[in-house]
Design a protein around this motif. Structure first.
Motif, mmCIF file in Angstrom:
data_model
loop_
_atom_site.group_PDB
_atom_site.id
_atom_site.type_symbol
_atom_site.label_atom_id
_atom_site.label_comp_id
_atom_site.label_asym_id
_atom_site.label_seq_id
_atom_site.Cartn_x
_atom_site.Cartn_y
_atom_site.Cartn_z
ATOM 1 N N MET A 1 11.417 11.615 -2.906
ATOM 2 C CA MET A 1 9.984 11.435 -3.163
ATOM 3 C C MET A 1 9.829 10.760 -4.515
ATOM 4 O O MET A 1 10.254 11.315 -5.534
ATOM 5 C CB MET A 1 9.275 12.784 -3.137
ATOM 6 C CG MET A 1 7.790 12.713 -3.457
ATOM 7 S SD MET A 1 6.823 11.726 -2.282
ATOM 8 C CE MET A 1 6.822 12.786 -0.823
ATOM 9 N N GLY A 2 9.251 9.555 -4.544
ATOM 10 C CA GLY A 2 9.124 8.826 -5.797
ATOM 11 C C GLY A 2 7.971 7.849 -5.774
ATOM 12 O O GLY A 2 7.019 7.978 -4.988
ATOM 13 N N GLY A 3 8.071 6.852 -6.638
ATOM 14 C CA GLY A 3 6.994 5.892 -6.778
ATOM 15 C C GLY A 3 6.690 5.108 -5.518
ATOM 16 O O GLY A 3 5.527 4.794 -5.240
ATOM 17 N N GLU A 4 7.706 4.793 -4.736
ATOM 18 C CA GLU A 4 7.493 4.028 -3.512
ATOM 19 C C GLU A 4 6.608 4.804 -2.533
ATOM 20 O O GLU A 4 5.751 4.231 -1.854
ATOM 21 C CB GLU A 4 8.836 3.700 -2.861
ATOM 22 C CG GLU A 4 8.728 2.839 -1.602
ATOM 23 C CD GLU A 4 8.097 1.470 -1.877
ATOM 24 O OE1 GLU A 4 7.422 0.945 -0.965
ATOM 25 O OE2 GLU A 4 8.262 0.951 -3.000
ATOM 26 N N GLN A 5 6.808 6.117 -2.473
ATOM 27 C CA GLN A 5 6.002 6.937 -1.575
ATOM 28 C C GLN A 5 4.555 7.044 -2.070
ATOM 29 O O GLN A 5 3.621 7.038 -1.275
ATOM 30 C CB GLN A 5 6.617 8.333 -1.450
ATOM 31 C CG GLN A 5 7.870 8.387 -0.588
ATOM 32 C CD GLN A 5 9.087 7.794 -1.275
ATOM 33 O OE1 GLN A 5 9.147 7.686 -2.494
ATOM 34 N NE2 GLN A 5 10.067 7.382 -0.484
ATOM 35 N N VAL A 6 4.380 7.136 -3.396
ATOM 36 C CA VAL A 6 3.017 7.142 -3.950
ATOM 37 C C VAL A 6 2.305 5.839 -3.605
ATOM 38 O O VAL A 6 1.154 5.833 -3.156
ATOM 39 C CB VAL A 6 3.048 7.352 -5.475
ATOM 40 C CG1 VAL A 6 1.642 7.206 -6.063
ATOM 41 C CG2 VAL A 6 3.627 8.712 -5.831
ATOM 42 N N ARG A 7 2.998 4.744 -3.781
ATOM 43 C CA ARG A 7 2.410 3.435 -3.489
ATOM 44 C C ARG A 7 2.020 3.332 -2.011
ATOM 45 O O ARG A 7 0.920 2.862 -1.673
ATOM 46 C CB ARG A 7 3.392 2.320 -3.829
ATOM 47 C CG ARG A 7 2.844 0.916 -3.562
ATOM 48 C CD ARG A 7 3.868 -0.176 -3.808
ATOM 49 N NE ARG A 7 4.271 -0.218 -5.215
ATOM 50 C CZ ARG A 7 5.471 0.116 -5.665
ATOM 51 N NH1 ARG A 7 6.401 0.550 -4.811
ATOM 52 N NH2 ARG A 7 5.754 0.014 -6.930
ATOM 53 N N ALA A 8 2.898 3.801 -1.132
ATOM 54 C CA ALA A 8 2.614 3.718 0.305
ATOM 55 C C ALA A 8 1.405 4.567 0.677
ATOM 56 O O ALA A 8 0.563 4.149 1.489
ATOM 57 C CB ALA A 8 3.839 4.157 1.097
ATOM 58 N N ALA A 9 1.304 5.757 0.098
ATOM 59 C CA ALA A 9 0.163 6.631 0.402
ATOM 60 C C ALA A 9 -1.145 6.007 -0.066
ATOM 61 O O ALA A 9 -2.154 6.042 0.642
ATOM 62 C CB ALA A 9 0.367 7.991 -0.253
ATOM 63 N N VAL A 10 -1.139 5.414 -1.265
ATOM 64 C CA VAL A 10 -2.353 4.785 -1.800
ATOM 65 C C VAL A 10 -2.732 3.568 -0.964
ATOM 66 O O VAL A 10 -3.920 3.348 -0.660
ATOM 67 C CB VAL A 10 -2.163 4.414 -3.278
ATOM 68 C CG1 VAL A 10 -3.332 3.574 -3.785
ATOM 69 C CG2 VAL A 10 -2.029 5.683 -4.132
ATOM 70 N N GLU A 11 -1.765 2.773 -0.558
ATOM 71 C CA GLU A 11 -2.064 1.605 0.275
ATOM 72 C C GLU A 11 -2.667 2.030 1.608
ATOM 73 O O GLU A 11 -3.586 1.380 2.127
ATOM 74 C CB GLU A 11 -0.793 0.793 0.489
ATOM 75 C CG GLU A 11 -0.327 0.044 -0.768
ATOM 76 C CD GLU A 11 0.966 -0.717 -0.553
ATOM 77 O OE1 GLU A 11 1.574 -0.546 0.537
ATOM 78 O OE2 GLU A 11 1.375 -1.463 -1.453
ATOM 79 N N HIS A 12 -2.153 3.101 2.166
ATOM 80 C CA HIS A 12 -2.720 3.650 3.405
ATOM 81 C C HIS A 12 -4.170 4.061 3.180
ATOM 82 O O HIS A 12 -5.051 3.731 3.980
ATOM 83 C CB HIS A 12 -1.886 4.849 3.852
ATOM 84 C CG HIS A 12 -2.533 5.713 4.876
ATOM 85 N ND1 HIS A 12 -2.754 5.304 6.176
ATOM 86 C CD2 HIS A 12 -3.038 6.986 4.793
ATOM 87 C CE1 HIS A 12 -3.341 6.278 6.857
ATOM 88 N NE2 HIS A 12 -3.535 7.301 6.033
ATOM 89 N N CYS A 13 -4.420 4.774 2.104
ATOM 90 C CA CYS A 13 -5.780 5.223 1.777
ATOM 91 C C CYS A 13 -6.723 4.036 1.642
ATOM 92 O O CYS A 13 -7.830 4.036 2.201
ATOM 93 C CB CYS A 13 -5.740 6.024 0.479
ATOM 94 S SG CYS A 13 -7.342 6.393 -0.242
#
Length: 377
Positions: A1-13
């Protein structure tokens, strides 16, 4: 769990909510929340910046007391721009923060690391996107997170280690946070994050192993730790496999599981130590441990067992669920016998069988000694 997952979640949102930015958010209740959809979007941004601030500032006793003011956001598109910006900030901080850094978070052990803040950020984004979608009357499928990165699976294993995983990780996450129902499971009315326990010692930190890391260790990975040469050893991988089995069965109790021993001087893992499960009806809990060969002879395990015993003793005072620690040691393993002796354990059996009985009870000659450390009368 890192920055790539944060980015993916925000892009989805942003993709989901951007398609309905022309709707009325301020006058629409967000799903089961007490907030309206605008307030919920503001909350997403506030969480992202708060987690970035905690991880950047590294406070140990409280939240950094700052807020962002979104009064100038004239429309929903402006709110999404703030979510985008705060998501970038959390992504950057997570990616540049050393793995060993911890900062204040109240649940449940008053600290979290970069993975914890990343996981909490991902969960907040995904769940509150769902709340807004539900409030606006969109199909539930619109909020389902993208497949491929395992966002929901990792959030569950990282922040809900006490929750038995289900076939549908998104449905399980919604249930675990009081947003949905699952067959044969009672509704959830209260919940909190569960970041791993870290126990501080003189030269080491005993870092709790969450189920996602345990699965990786059991399958031959590093568990997200940087190991000295030769690690992790087979005993650590076996123990990690048992942790993940307990998680899959829904009986995992994180504070009574496994810890990796991380050296403070260089952040490298040198071994593992842990409980074989929660205390039994008599308040007794068995421990096991191992060190990478290159770390032996320096007193690391003696220090780690003392720290673990001190934590268990304090836990026993507070909750009364643990009275003693128990260890079974091979008769030929003199260094391990030295560890338990130096940490105050007393030998309670000279003839312990492989089946958890004395040699006489087992009907064969026991090949182990058994030791016990009484924490309270």
């Amino acid at each position: 769990m890192g920055g790539e997952q944060v980015r993916a979640a925000v892009e989805h949102c942003l993709a989901v909510l951007g398609a309905v930015a022309d709707r009325e958010w301020e006058g629409t209740k967000a799903g089961r929340l007490d907030w309206n959809c605008r307030e919920t979007a503001e909350h997403i941004a506030s969480d992202l910046i708060a987690y970035a601030g905690q991880l950047a500032g590294r406070p140990t006793a409280r939240y950094v007391p700052f807020e962002i003011d979104m009064a100038e956001c004239e429309n929903n598109a402006d709110l999404l721009e703030v979510i985008r910006t705060t998501g970038v900030l959390l992504t950057a901080v997570v990616q540049t923060t050393p793995r060993t850094v911890r900062a204040f978070h109240p649940y449940p052990f008053r600290a979290a690391d970069r993975e914890g803040f990343a996981a909490m950020g991902v969960a907040e984004v995904l769940l509150h996107t769902h709340d807004i979608v539900e409030g606006l009357g969109l199909p539930a499928s619109a909020a389902v997170p993208p497949a491929g990165l395992g966002l929901c699976e990792t959030v569950l294993a990282r922040l809900f280690p006490h929750v038995r995983p289900g076939d549908d990780a998104w449905a399980t996450l919604l249930w675990a946070t009081g947003r949905g129902d699952l067959p044969d499971r009672a509704p959830v009315t209260e919940w909190k994050w569960s970041n791993p326990l870290h126990i501080d010692a003189e030269r080491l930190v005993l870092q709790g192993v969450h189920p996602a890391a345990a699965a990786d260790l059991a399958e031959g990975g590093t568990g997200g730790f940087d190991w000295i040469a030769g690690g992790p050893v087979d005993g650590t991988r076996t123990g990690a496999g048992l942790v993940f089995q307990a998680y899959e069965a829904g009986v995992h109790r994180p504070e009574w599981a496994m810890f990796v021993l991380v050296r403070k001087e260089d952040g490298l893992a040198v071994g593992a130590l842990g409980y074989h499960g929660a205390p039994d009806e008599e308040g007794r809990v068995e421990i096991g441990y191992d060190l990478v060969e290159g770390a032996r002879g320096h007193g690391y395990m003696t220090e780690a067992v003392r720290a673990l015993a001190d934590w268990a003793r304090e836990r026993g005072r507070e909750r009364g669920d643990v009275r003693s620690l128990f260890a079974v040691v091979d008769k030929s393993n003199l260094p391990s016998q030295g560890v338990v002796s130096r940490t105050g354990f007393e030998k309670v059996s000279d003839d312990w069988g492989d089946g958890g009985q004395t040699g006489e009870q087992a009907g064969e000659h026991g090949e182990h000694f058994a030791y016990e450390l009484r924490l309270r009368a």
